[in-house]
Motif scaffolding. Structure first.
Motif, short mmCIF file in Angstrom:
data_model
loop_
_atom_site.label_atom_id
_atom_site.label_comp_id
_atom_site.label_asym_id
_atom_site.label_seq_id
_atom_site.Cartn_x
_atom_site.Cartn_y
_atom_site.Cartn_z
N TYR A 302 47.25 47.39 56.33
CA TYR A 302 46.83 46.18 55.62
C TYR A 302 46.85 46.38 54.11
O TYR A 302 46.76 47.49 53.60
CB TYR A 302 45.41 45.77 56.04
N ASN A 303 46.95 45.26 53.41
CA ASN A 303 46.80 45.25 51.97
C ASN A 303 46.37 43.85 51.59
O ASN A 303 46.26 42.97 52.46
CB ASN A 303 48.12 45.62 51.26
N GLU A 304 46.10 43.60 50.34
CA GLU A 304 45.77 42.25 49.89
C GLU A 304 46.54 41.95 48.62
O GLU A 304 46.93 42.85 47.88
CB GLU A 304 44.26 42.08 49.67
N VAL A 305 46.78 40.67 48.42
CA VAL A 305 47.60 40.26 47.28
C VAL A 305 46.89 39.14 46.52
O VAL A 305 46.31 38.22 47.12
CB VAL A 305 49.01 39.81 47.74
N ASP A 306 46.93 39.24 45.22
CA ASP A 306 46.41 38.18 44.35
C ASP A 306 47.54 37.16 44.18
O ASP A 306 48.58 37.44 43.60
CB ASP A 306 46.03 38.79 43.00
N MET A 307 47.32 35.96 44.70
CA MET A 307 48.37 34.94 44.73
C MET A 307 48.42 34.10 43.46
O MET A 307 49.17 33.12 43.39
CB MET A 307 48.16 34.03 45.95
N SER A 308 47.65 34.46 42.45
CA SER A 308 47.57 33.63 41.23
C SER A 308 48.93 33.37 40.60
O SER A 308 49.29 32.22 40.30
CB SER A 308 46.66 34.31 40.19
N ALA A 309 49.71 34.44 40.38
CA ALA A 309 50.99 34.28 39.68
C ALA A 309 51.97 33.43 40.48
O ALA A 309 52.66 32.56 39.92
CB ALA A 309 51.60 35.66 39.39
N THR A 310 52.03 33.66 41.78
CA THR A 310 52.92 32.87 42.63
C THR A 310 52.50 31.41 42.66
O THR A 310 53.33 30.50 42.56
CB THR A 310 52.95 33.44 44.07
N HIS A 446 48.19 35.39 55.83
CA HIS A 446 46.89 34.82 56.19
C HIS A 446 46.43 33.79 55.17
O HIS A 446 47.16 33.47 54.23
CB HIS A 446 45.87 35.95 56.37
N LYS A 447 45.23 33.29 55.38
CA LYS A 447 44.68 32.24 54.54
C LYS A 447 44.48 32.72 53.11
O LYS A 447 44.03 33.84 52.87
CB LYS A 447 43.35 31.78 55.13
N ILE A 448 44.84 31.87 52.15
CA ILE A 448 44.55 32.15 50.74
C ILE A 448 43.11 31.70 50.47
O ILE A 448 42.76 30.53 50.68
CB ILE A 448 45.52 31.40 49.81
N GLN A 449 42.29 32.63 50.05
CA GLN A 449 40.86 32.33 49.88
C GLN A 449 40.37 32.89 48.54
O GLN A 449 40.67 34.03 48.20
CB GLN A 449 40.07 32.94 51.04
N ASP A 450 39.62 32.07 47.83
CA ASP A 450 39.02 32.54 46.57
C ASP A 450 37.98 33.61 46.88
O ASP A 450 37.07 33.40 47.68
CB ASP A 450 38.35 31.38 45.83
N ARG A 451 38.16 34.78 46.21
CA ARG A 451 37.22 35.89 46.42
C ARG A 451 36.95 36.59 45.09
O ARG A 451 37.82 36.60 44.21
CB ARG A 451 37.78 36.92 47.42
N PRO A 452 35.78 37.19 44.92
CA PRO A 452 35.51 37.96 43.70
C PRO A 452 36.25 39.30 43.75
O PRO A 452 36.19 40.01 44.76
CB PRO A 452 33.99 38.16 43.73
N VAL A 453 36.97 39.61 42.70
CA VAL A 453 37.66 40.89 42.60
C VAL A 453 37.42 41.48 41.21
O VAL A 453 37.13 40.75 40.27
CB VAL A 453 39.19 40.74 42.84
N ALA A 454 37.56 42.79 41.12
CA ALA A 454 37.34 43.46 39.83
C ALA A 454 38.67 43.65 39.12
O ALA A 454 39.60 44.25 39.67
CB ALA A 454 36.68 44.81 40.07
N ILE A 455 38.81 43.09 37.92
CA ILE A 455 40.03 43.23 37.12
C ILE A 455 39.62 43.66 35.71
O ILE A 455 38.85 42.97 35.03
CB ILE A 455 40.82 41.90 37.06
N ASN A 456 40.13 44.82 35.28
CA ASN A 456 39.80 45.38 33.96
C ASN A 456 38.29 45.47 33.75
O ASN A 456 37.76 45.13 32.68
CB ASN A 456 40.43 44.53 32.84
N GLY A 457 37.59 45.87 34.80
CA GLY A 457 36.16 46.06 34.69
C GLY A 457 35.33 44.80 34.76
O GLY A 457 34.11 44.84 34.63
N GLN A 458 35.99 43.66 34.99
CA GLN A 458 35.28 42.39 35.07
C GLN A 458 35.42 41.79 36.47
O GLN A 458 36.48 41.90 37.10
CB GLN A 458 35.85 41.38 34.06
N VAL A 459 34.35 41.16 36.97
CA VAL A 459 34.41 40.49 38.27
C VAL A 459 34.89 39.06 38.03
O VAL A 459 34.26 38.30 37.29
CB VAL A 459 33.03 40.47 38.96
N VAL A 460 36.02 38.74 38.64
CA VAL A 460 36.60 37.39 38.49
C VAL A 460 36.92 36.83 39.88
O VAL A 460 37.01 37.57 40.86
CB VAL A 460 37.90 37.43 37.64
#
Length: 502
Positions: A302-310, A446-460
C-alpha cells in the motif's frame, strides 16, 4: 461423409475449457453455423457452431468434460442422411393449422456474442390476438441484456411455444403466427398446452433478470414489489409500477414467504430466504477469483497519494479539454498514464508466468474493471501506453457503456496485461484487489478523502487516496512492487513528470 466438430481457439493463454451445455443430441438435424454446444473457460463462454449441415452423430465430449484446444467434440454426418432429418425438422416448425400453409414461426433473435440462451420474461400478446408486422411480441432476458422480439409478419398469434419463464436456446421457436388469421380458433386448444411448462415452486421462483437489475438500480427490496408473473415471478413492469407508486415497504408481497410450510419458531427463518441461481457470468467470476488465490503467491502493498496537483490540473483544463475532444477529463486517464509510466520501469508487474517461463510484454493492454448489474467485467484498453489522455478517456467511456449494456465482445475482454480497479466510486477507503489471471499485477484505486497530513512541519488538509497494488510474488519482488507504487504516486502528485518522462 463425416465432419468433425473440434474445440475452436479459446483466446490468448487459454488452453482448455469445460463442455457446459449441448444444444443438440445424436440424430438431431443441424444447419451450418447452428450452435451445437457451449464451452466455458476461466475467462469467457465460447459457443461452438456447426461446421456443416447434416445430422448430429456421436458426441465425444459430454457435458462436464474438460477439453483442450482442437480436441474432438463430436461428429456430423453430411449428405443424404441429413435430408430426412431436415425435412422432419421443417415439418415440426410448421404445425398443422386447419390445412393452411401460411404459418410463420417466431424464432429467438440473435442474443449477442457468447450468449447462448435466454429466459422468456414477458409476453405482450396472447394467443388469438391480432399482431402487426414488427409489433413487439415478447421480451427475453439473458444474463447480460434484455431482447425484444418483434413479429416477423402480420396476422394472428396462433400458438405460444415458449411460455413465460421458459429457458430457450439461440435457435428455439417461440411462437407461431397465422399470416391469414384463419388459425385464430387454435387459440382454445393452446391454453392448456401452456400449463405443463416447468413451474417453480415456493421460494425457488427466480425473478426476471431485468427486474432484478431494475430493483438493484432503484435500491428497492424484492419484498416491496408485487410479482404478476407466473407463480408470483417479479417482472420488469412490476418494478416500474412499484417505483412509480413510491413503494418503500412490502405490505403486498410480505405474506408470500408464508406459502412455504415451515415449523414454527426458529425454522421460519428459512421461509424468509430467497434462493436464486447464479448466472454463468457470476459462476465464472467466482471460479476465476478463487483460482487466482489458489495459484498465485498473492501479496498486497500500500501507499497513499496526495491528489491535489492532479485535481488542480484537471480543474484548470477540464472545460477546454471537453470542448476540444468531446469527452470529459476524468481521473482514470491520469492513473492509466501513471501506471504505463511505472510499468516501463518495473516490467515484471506487466509480465505473466507461462509454465517455467516469464513472458514480458513490450506493450500495455490495460484492463479497466467495470461493475455491471450482472457482475464485474474487465474490458481492455489496448496499447494504452501509446495513447494520449483524450484517446484513453474516449475508449474507457465507450467500453464502460458497452459493459453496462451487456454488449462487450469476447475479444474486448481478453489479452489484458495489467488491471486497474476503482473501488473509490463506491466509497471504498481501502481494499486488497484480487489478481486477474494470468496477470501479475492489479492496482486498486480508492476514495479521495480530505485528511490531515504533515507537510514541511505543518499539519494541512489534503485530498488523499490510498493505493493498493496486489501482485504475484512469484515473479514480482517487494522492491519492484514498492518502486511501482512510488512511481505512480510521484506521477500523480506532480503530473508534469508524465510530460517530461521522468
Amino acid at each position: 461423409m463425416t465432419t468433425e466438430v473440434r474445440v475452436p481457439t479459446l483466446g490468448e493463454s487459454v488452453t482448455e475449457a469445460t463442455v457446459a451445455t449441448w444444444f443438440k443430441k445424436p440424430g438431431d438435424a443441424v444447419a451450418v453455423d447452428e450452435m451445437l454446444c457451449e464451452l466455458e473457460t476461466d475467462k469467457v463462454t465460447v459457443e461452438v457452431p456447426a461446421p456443416a449441415a447434416g445430422v448430429m452423430g456421436e458426441i465425444i465430449a459430454e457435458e462436464g468434460a474438460t477439453v483442450g484446444v482442437d480436441a474432438l467434440l463430436a461428429t456430423i454426418s453430411e449428405g443424404a442422411a441429413a435430408a430426412p432429418a431436415a425435412k422432419a425438422a421443417k415439418a415440426d416448425d410448421k404445425p398443422a393449422k386447419a390445412g393452411k400453409a401460411d404459418s410463420v414461426a417466431v424464432m429467438v433473435p440473435s442474443l449477442g456474442e457468447s450468449v447462448s440462451e435466454a429466459t422468456v420474461s414477458t409476453w405482450f400478446k396472447k394467443v388469438g390476438d391480432t399482431v402487426a408486422q414488427d409489433e413487439m411480441l415478447c421480451e427475453l432476458e439473458t444474463d447480460k441484456v434484455s431482447v425484444e422480439v418483434p413479429s416477423p409478419a402480420a396476422g394472428v398469434l396462433a400458438e405460444i411455444v415458449a411460455p413465460e419463464g421458459t429457458t430457450v436456446d439461440a435457435a428455439a421457436k417461440l411462437a407461431v403466427i397465422s399470416a391469414s388469421g384463419a388459425a385464430a380458433p387454435a387459440a382454445k386448444p393452446q391454453a392448456p398446452a401452456a400449463a405443463p411448462a416447468p413451474a417453480a415452486s415456493g421460494k425457488d421462483i427466480e425473478d426476471a433478470p431485468a427486474a432484478k437489475k431494475a430493483m438493484a438500480e432503484a435500491g428497492i427490496s424484492r419484498d416491496a414489489v408485487t410479482g404478476t408473473g407466473r407463480d408470483g415471478r417479479i417482472m420488469k413492469d412490476d418494478v416500474q409500477k412499484a417505483i412509480a407508486a413510491g413503494t418503500s415497504a412490502a405490505p403486498a408481497s410480505a405474506p408470500a414467504p408464508a406459502t412455504a410450510p415451515r415449523a414454527p419458531v426458529p425454522a421460519d427463518d428459512a421461509a424468509r430466504e430467497e434462493r436464486v441461481k447464479m448466472t454463468r457470468l457470476r459462476q465464472t467470476i467466482a471460479r476465476r477469483l478463487k483460482d487466482a488465490q489458489n495459484t498465485a503467491a498473492m501479496l498486497t502493498t500500500y501507499n497513499e497519494v496526495d491528489m491535489s496537483a492532479t485535481m488542480d490540473l484537471r480543474k484548470e483544463y477540464k472545460d477546454i479539454f471537453e470542448k476540444k475532444h468531446g469527452v470529459k477529463l476524468g481521473f482514470m486517464s491520469f492513473f492509466v498514464k501513471a501506471c504505463c509510466h511505472a510499468l516501463r520501469e518495473v516490467p515484471e508487474v506487466n509480465a505473466e508466468i507461462d509454465g517455467t517461463d516469464v513472458v514480458y510484454k513490450n506493450f500495455v493492454h490495460m484492463g479497466v474493471a467495470v461493475g455491471t448489474p450482472s457482475g464485474l467485467v474487465v474490458p481492455v484498453v489496448r496499447d494504452a501506453d501509446q495513447m494520449g489522455f483524450a484517446a484513453i478517456e474516449k475508449k474507457i467511456a465507450e467500453l464502460g457503456v458497452r459493459a453496462r449494456d451487456g454488449k462487450l465482445s469476447m475479444a474486448e475482454m481478453q489479452g489484458g496485461s495489467f488491471t486497474i480497479s476503482n473501488g473509490g466510486v463506491y466509497g471504498s477507503l481501502m481494499s486488497s484487489p484480487i489478481l486477474n489471471p494470468p496477470q501479475s499485477g492489479i492496482l486498486g484505486m480508492h476514495k479521495i478523502q480530505d485528511r490531515p497530513v504533515a507537510i514541511n512541519g505543518q499539519v494541512v488538509i489534503r485530498p488523499m487516496m490510498y493505493l493498493a497494488l496486489s501482485y504475484d510474488h512469484r515473479i514480482v519482488d517487494g522492491k519492484g512492487a514498492v518502486t511501482f507504487l512510488v512511481r505512480v504516486k510521484e506521477a500523480l502528485e506532480d503530473p508534469r513528470r508524465l510530460l517530461m518522462d521522468l
